[in-house]
Design a protein around this motif. Structure first.
Motif, PDB file in Angstrom:
ATOM      1  N   SER A 326     -10.811  -3.800  22.159  1.00 48.11           N
ATOM      2  CA  SER A 326     -11.154  -3.165  20.879  1.00 48.11           C
ATOM      3  C   SER A 326     -10.505  -3.877  19.709  1.00 48.11           C
ATOM      4  CB  SER A 326     -10.728  -1.693  20.902  1.00 48.11           C
ATOM      5  OG  SER A 326     -11.410  -0.983  21.920  1.00 48.11           O
ATOM      6  N   GLU A 380     -19.702  -2.608  26.662  1.00 44.61           N
ATOM      7  CA  GLU A 380     -19.105  -3.783  26.026  1.00 44.61           C
ATOM      8  C   GLU A 380     -19.526  -5.069  26.737  1.00 44.61           C
ATOM      9  OE1 GLU A 380     -17.568  -3.695  23.204  1.00 44.61           O
ATOM     10  OE2 GLU A 380     -17.872  -1.520  23.186  1.00 44.61           O
ATOM     11  N   LEU A 394     -26.071  -9.208  15.886  1.00 41.61           N
ATOM     12  CA  LEU A 394     -25.182  -8.072  15.684  1.00 41.61           C
ATOM     13  C   LEU A 394     -25.912  -6.887  15.061  1.00 41.61           C
ATOM     14  CD1 LEU A 394     -21.979  -9.909  14.376  1.00 41.61           C
ATOM     15  CD2 LEU A 394     -22.431  -9.052  16.673  1.00 41.61           C
ATOM     16  N   GLU A 395     -26.851  -7.160  14.162  1.00 45.03           N
ATOM     17  CA  GLU A 395     -27.571  -6.074  13.516  1.00 45.03           C
ATOM     18  C   GLU A 395     -28.412  -5.296  14.526  1.00 45.03           C
ATOM     19  OE1 GLU A 395     -29.813  -7.545  10.284  1.00 45.03           O
ATOM     20  OE2 GLU A 395     -28.057  -8.174   9.101  1.00 45.03           O
ATOM     21  N   ALA A 398     -26.087  -3.156  16.538  1.00 43.00           N
ATOM     22  CA  ALA A 398     -25.602  -2.002  15.776  1.00 43.00           C
ATOM     23  C   ALA A 398     -26.683  -0.931  15.653  1.00 43.00           C
ATOM     24  CB  ALA A 398     -25.136  -2.454  14.390  1.00 43.00           C
ATOM     25  N   ARG A 401     -26.974   0.911  18.937  1.00 43.62           N
ATOM     26  CA  ARG A 401     -25.889   1.877  19.163  1.00 43.62           C
ATOM     27  C   ARG A 401     -26.114   3.173  18.394  1.00 43.62           C
ATOM     28  NH1 ARG A 401     -21.157   0.222  21.599  1.00 43.62           N
ATOM     29  NH2 ARG A 401     -20.880  -2.023  21.899  1.00 43.62           N
ATOM     30  N   PRO A 444     -20.875   6.107  19.199  1.00 44.37           N
ATOM     31  CA  PRO A 444     -21.574   4.941  18.650  1.00 44.37           C
ATOM     32  C   PRO A 444     -21.911   5.090  17.174  1.00 44.37           C
ATOM     33  CG  PRO A 444     -23.018   6.197  20.118  1.00 44.37           C
ATOM     34  CD  PRO A 444     -21.655   6.792  20.236  1.00 44.37           C
ATOM     35  N   GLN A 445     -21.883   6.329  16.653  1.00 41.06           N
ATOM     36  CA  GLN A 445     -22.195   6.529  15.235  1.00 41.06           C
ATOM     37  C   GLN A 445     -20.989   6.287  14.338  1.00 41.06           C
ATOM     38  OE1 GLN A 445     -23.230   8.643  17.681  1.00 41.06           O
ATOM     39  NE2 GLN A 445     -25.363   7.931  17.617  1.00 41.06           N
ATOM     40  N   SER A 448     -19.011   0.787  12.031  1.00 41.69           N
ATOM     41  CA  SER A 448     -18.712  -0.397  12.824  1.00 41.69           C
ATOM     42  C   SER A 448     -17.448  -1.103  12.355  1.00 41.69           C
ATOM     43  CB  SER A 448     -19.891  -1.375  12.791  1.00 41.69           C
ATOM     44  OG  SER A 448     -20.193  -1.725  11.441  1.00 41.69           O
ATOM     45  N   HIS A 449     -17.144  -1.071  11.051  1.00 40.98           N
ATOM     46  CA  HIS A 449     -15.982  -1.786  10.547  1.00 40.98           C
ATOM     47  C   HIS A 449     -14.661  -1.107  10.930  1.00 40.98           C
ATOM     48  CE1 HIS A 449     -16.954   1.261   7.454  1.00 40.98           C
ATOM     49  NE2 HIS A 449     -15.639   1.285   7.214  1.00 40.98           N
ATOM     50  N   ARG A 451     -14.588   1.276  13.763  1.00 44.80           N
ATOM     51  CA  ARG A 451     -14.666   1.796  15.124  1.00 44.80           C
ATOM     52  C   ARG A 451     -13.703   1.071  16.051  1.00 44.80           C
ATOM     53  NH1 ARG A 451     -17.547   0.672  19.926  1.00 44.80           N
ATOM     54  NH2 ARG A 451     -18.060   2.570  21.117  1.00 44.80           N
ATOM     55  N   GLY A 452     -13.638  -0.259  15.954  1.00 48.38           N
ATOM     56  CA  GLY A 452     -12.784  -1.027  16.848  1.00 48.38           C
ATOM     57  C   GLY A 452     -11.321  -0.681  16.701  1.00 48.38           C
TER      58      GLY A 452
END
Length: 985
Positions: A326, A380, A394-395, A398, A401, A444-445, A448-449, A451-452
């Protein structure tokens, strides 16, 4: 037929296998480390292949066998350690197989460049995990089929780790992130090995050295990822493991052969585990008083060792590996998925052993955790490995997800264990709360910036706290009492039951009080694996929700959420149902596992598999077959409860939608609504099943049986041919006691399996036992009494050593064979003296079961033997006694499932004090008048005799049963040491 030789020896001391597995694996790696340091060249090609296979087979599988056998021996420390280290060696070997697959693939693509590559050109070439090569080129079959003409992806895990780049006309495979993945996996195992080393110091002197050397080896291997010189120190520590491990294996083997410690190092420990609780004793008492609870010892269960430490260790490793990823170390999860998958298998074993111990809470908890780790790891893996090979950006990942719904069901599924932990200790409550935060962070919602980072922080905290829980659980399991406090409860069980029952009170017009425990487990609305069954189906259903045509990225990301809980975990549930012995028990989970597997392959993996027409691929015929099978499952559910019936009817509607999809007439919106309703029903069923089974009361309603049998189960007619009262009521015990008093023969429970009992006041009843079970006359019948005080009151001429041994094993699943004498008549045997035991000896049993103890206080001594026809398996439930022997008996005391699966361990104590010269004065609590009037010289002579007898006393075994032989010998050694220390003082 009796087999002699190493088979029984190794079963008696499975730690021999565990030690040797660590020895051979460590020595193999040491040779490669020394070769790397001396030559400066790491192992390549076939060397890595052979080493990887060796580590998986020897360090992984063989040590796993040792761990499973040790769990059955009720050895908490060794069982937990061997299973945990088998996962370590298995992960280590699998990593080298991945590396070997990459090296072989690279050499086959660019054969001339293999020897030309330098360490500088191969930054991962100096990693310790690269000292062994492995072939995983054809490990599995195709995961992703050809997509257009530009990309082809194979399911092989190793091939998936080889992401090629094209340079000119040559495709050069990129190296997998071996170094980063190895560090991410070794770090949590280093902490676990340190805990195991510390705890093993409470057992003996050998294991701390071996496990301590393993800890230092893991540290050096992690450093060796960047500094090759550390591999020399690692090789030296591996030689220490080899030397000390061989000595320990030899010592344990000799101990198994001679039934005593021949070589030093075992039998004593550097410090007593009880010392760990000395410093916190007062504070723990304060916490107990503050919580309004009574201090109580940990409940003992001699079936299997406690799996709690193993489950927490598996949580530690899985969460740590995912936390590293992560945070972006490594960015690709090509190798990390192997570590998490193998670790999840260890977590599944912890769940299974919790089930064997009858613990539905931890069985469900560890099963749910296993499902989450596998789903996260595979998601993953797909995102970091599958998407690049499919040219997905990546889009697209995303967007795929954002449409996933399965993560929300994980969040809701984490709430019932958290709720039930309110009446457990605070550490357990915090542990379940932190797991709930992981399910939130993994949604998943989540942006993204962030979440990790959020997921990495929650996983890190959970991993660290699980490590602490591992240490506490292992120490408390070894001591078999709560040495290290885990905090007081927030609510008492009674208060929480009252709160949960409020739900049913709201649904009923008339208020009611909390129901009492049912008369038998069969009257509960749920069985032990039911909660996990509902959770698995709910997780698969919500993960399958799409609502529109499934895109490639969305389908591949949702696929693990359907296949892992819906198929893999549900097959595990079917195995648990087989053990439960329920009619049609495994049928529903097994069939639903097949349904979800088919659903996932067509609906989610269909775009990747290029399924153009489902009918041509046989999916239409399969859907029709599932419809017919599920119709019969609906009939089965009608005999269970309303919740299961609703579930199966909803599944029938879903199968209709699935059939329409195969006919190219999809009803996607209706399908999504049915999946949501199906999952919601499963959530309610899981909550009700887990709550009702944990408290053993029908607190949350699941609905009655829609179809009831016309008549209850009967034997040889419409009703049992003998009285079958329940043990829950005093009237039931009085009924059986009256039958025994009249000379009847009854089936009664014990602390092991069910037994046939007859009163010693009626020798004819004892003779009937031989006829009832067709038992050979040369096999004696033993005697059972309520407590050891009854035996002490009649002053049998036992030596102090035998008395002390009996105090340590009674009450419990052990029977002691002792010499007969006139004292038996004083005990109440009377005319049955010649009908119990042999002419010279008799076996005495004192059951550690409240029901049996109360019954014996009413009847006096009873003659007993196992309640089964001679030569057939023991009876582990009163239904087995009723079905096999009720027509010959005068009564059966129904107590549900037996405490054990096998009968008692029989110890021959007739030679425990050979040369015994002590008379009735040997009873320490009831000395005779002659002994009290003895002279000082006579007392000194007695003390000298005791010193001579203690070292030479010995035990032999007629049968090994519920209590392992090694456990009995350990108790005997402690007794002799205690006697020797007392006499010296």
């Amino acid at each position: 037929m009796t087999f002699r030789g190493f088979a029984s020896v190794f079963y008696s001391e499975p730690a021999v296998l565990g030690m040797l597995a660590n020895v051979f694996s460590a020595f193999y790696v040491a040779l490669q480390n020394f070769a790397h340091v001396s030559t400066g060249t790491p192992a390549l090609g076939l060397e890595n292949t052979l080493a990887g296979i060796h580590l998986i087979l020897i360090g992984g599988l063989v040590q796993l066998v040792a761990g499973l056998l040790t769990f059955r021996k009720y050895d908490h420390l060794a069982g937990t350690t061997f299973v945990a280290f088998s996962a370590l060696w298995g992960s280590y070997g699998a990593t080298r197989l991945v590396l070997g697959s990459w090296e072989i693939s690279k050499s086959s693509v660019v054969p001339t460049t293999v020897t030309a590559l330098t360490d500088k050109a191969r930054p991962d070439a100096v990693t310790p995990v690269m000292h062994t090569t492995a072939i995983l080129n054809h490990f599995t079959t195709t995961l992703f089929s050809s997509i257009d003409a530009t990309a082809k992806v194979t399911i092989a895990l190793a091939n998936a780790t080889i992401a090629p780049t094209v340079s000119g006309n040559i495709s050069v495979p990129q190296p997998p992130p071996i170094a980063e993945s190895a560090v991410a996996g070794l770090v949590p195992y280093i902490t676990i090995a340190f805990i195991v080393t510390f705890c093993s110091a409470t057992a003996n002197y050998v294991m701390p050295v071996v496990f301590g050397a393993i800890t230092l080896t893991l540290v050096m291997e992690a450093i060796g990822v960047r500094v090759a010189g550390a591999l020399g120190a690692s090789g030296f520590m591996q030689l220490v493991i080899t030397a000390v491990g061989l000595y320990g294996a030899a010592a344990l083997l000799l101990k198994g052969l001679y039934q005593r410690h021949v070589l030093p190092g075992f039998g004593n420990a550097p410090f007593d585990v009880l010392l760990l609780g000395a410093a916190i004793k007062q504070s723990e008492r304060k916490q107990v008083r503050k919580g309004g609870e009574e201090e109580e010892e940990k409940k003992k269960n001699s079936k299997y060792a406690e799996p709690f430490a193993l489950g927490n260790m598996a949580d530690t490793v899985a969460a740590a590996v995912l936390a590293f990823h992560s945070f972006g170390y490594p960015a690709s999860f090509q190798v990390g998925v192997l570590w998490v998958t193998i670790d999840a298998a260890a977590l599944l074993l912890a769940s299974y052993y919790a089930c064997l111990r009858g613990d539905s809470f931890y069985c469900t908890k560890f099963g749910l955790h296993c499902a989450l780790w596998l789903v996260l790891a595979l998601e993953e893996f797909v995102a970091s490995v599958g998407f690049p090979r499919l040219a997905l950006g990546l889009e697209e990942g995303a967007l795929g997800r954002l449409s996933l719904v399965g993560g929300w069901f994980f969040l809701l599924s984490s709430l019932p264990p958290f709720l039930l932990s309110l009446c457990r200790d605070r550490a357990e409550l915090l542990h379940n709360l932190s797991f709930t935060f992981i399910t939130i962070a993994a949604l998943p919602q989540m942006p993204s910036h962030s979440r990790g980072v959020f997921l990495g922080l929650t996983l890190s905290f959970y991993s660290g706290f699980s490590l602490y829980m591992s240490f506490v659980s292992l120490v408390n399991s070894i001591a078999e009492k709560s040495l290290i406090s885990r905090g007081s409860r927030l609510l008492t069980p009674a208060k929480l039951q009252e709160m949960l029952f409020g739900l049913k009170r709201c649904l009923t017009p008339h208020p009611a009080s909390v129901p009492p425990a049912p008369d038998s487990p069969a009257q509960l609305s749920a069985r032990l694996p039911d909660a996990l069954f509902y959770l698995c189906n709910g997780l698969a259903a919500w993960a399958a929700i799409t609502g529109s045509s499934v895109g490639l990225a969305q389908g591949l990301l949702a696929l693990p959420g359907v296949l892992v809980p819906g198929t893999v975990m549900q097959l595990y549930v079917a195995r648990l149902q087989v053990r439960g012995g329920r009619r049609f028990g495994p049928t529903v989970p097994f069939c639903y596992a097949a349904i979800w597997a088919t659903w996932g392959l067509l609906r989610l993996a269909g775009p990747a598999m290029k399924v153009s027409d489902p009918i041509l691929h046989g999916f239409g015929a399969g859907a029709a077959a599932f419809l017919v099978i599920n119709f019969f499952i609906i009939i089965i559910a009608a005999y269970s409860n309303v919740i299961l019936l609703i579930l199966t009817i909803t599944m029938e509607a879903l199968l209709v939608c699935f059939l329409l999809f195969t006919l190219n007439r999809p009803t996607l919106k209706l399908e999504a609504g049915l999946l949501a309703y199906f999952g919601t029903t499963c959530l309610y069923g899981a909550t009700a099943a887990l709550t009702n089974h944990v408290f053993e009361k029908n607190l949350i309603p699941m609905g009655p049986k829609v179809i009831k049998s016309a008549k209850p189960k009967a034997v040889c007619g419409t009703s049992p041919p003998c009285p079958c009262p329940t043990s829950e009521k005093t009237s039931g015990l009085r009924t059986i006691a009256a039958v025994l008093g009249r000379g009847g023969v009854c089936g009664i429970p014990s602390d092991t399996v069910y037994t046939l009992a007859a009163s010693c006041r009626h020798p004819s009843a004892i003779q009937r036992i031989y006829n009832i079970k067709e038992r050979p006359l040369e096999k004696p019948i033993c005697l059972t009494i309520a407590s050891l005080k009854q035996l002490e009151a009649v002053e049998p001429p036992f030596s102090p050593l035998l008395w002390e041994f009996m105090r340590h094993v009674y009450p419990g699943g052990i029977g002691c064979i002792v010499h007969k004498g006139p004292w038996l008549r004083k005990l109440g045997v009377g005319e049955a003296y010649d009908y119990v035991g042999t002419k010279e000896s008799i076996m005495i049993r004192i059951s550690d079961l409240t029901v049996t103890s109360h019954l014996l206080s009413m009847t006096g001594p009873l003659a007993i033997t196992s309640a089964n026809p001679s030569g057939e398996p023991d009876s582990t439930h009163h239904d087995m006694v009723v079905s096999r022997l009720a027509d010959k008996l005068d009564g059966v005391l129904c107590d549900g499932d037996s405490t054990e699966l096998v009968s008692s361990t029989v110890v021959i104590c007739t030679k425990i004090d050979e040369g015994r010269c002590l008379s009735a004065s040997s009873s320490p609590r009831h000395p005779s008048s002659k002994a009290a009037a003895g002279s000082r010289s006579h007392c000194a002579l007695q003390r000298r005799a005791i010193r001579l007898l203690s070292p030479t006393g010995k035990l032999s075994f007629l049968r090994e049963g519920a209590v392992p032989k090694a456990k009995v010998l350990e108790i005997f050694e402690k007794v002799k040491n205690k006697m020797a220390a007392t006499q010296d003082a």
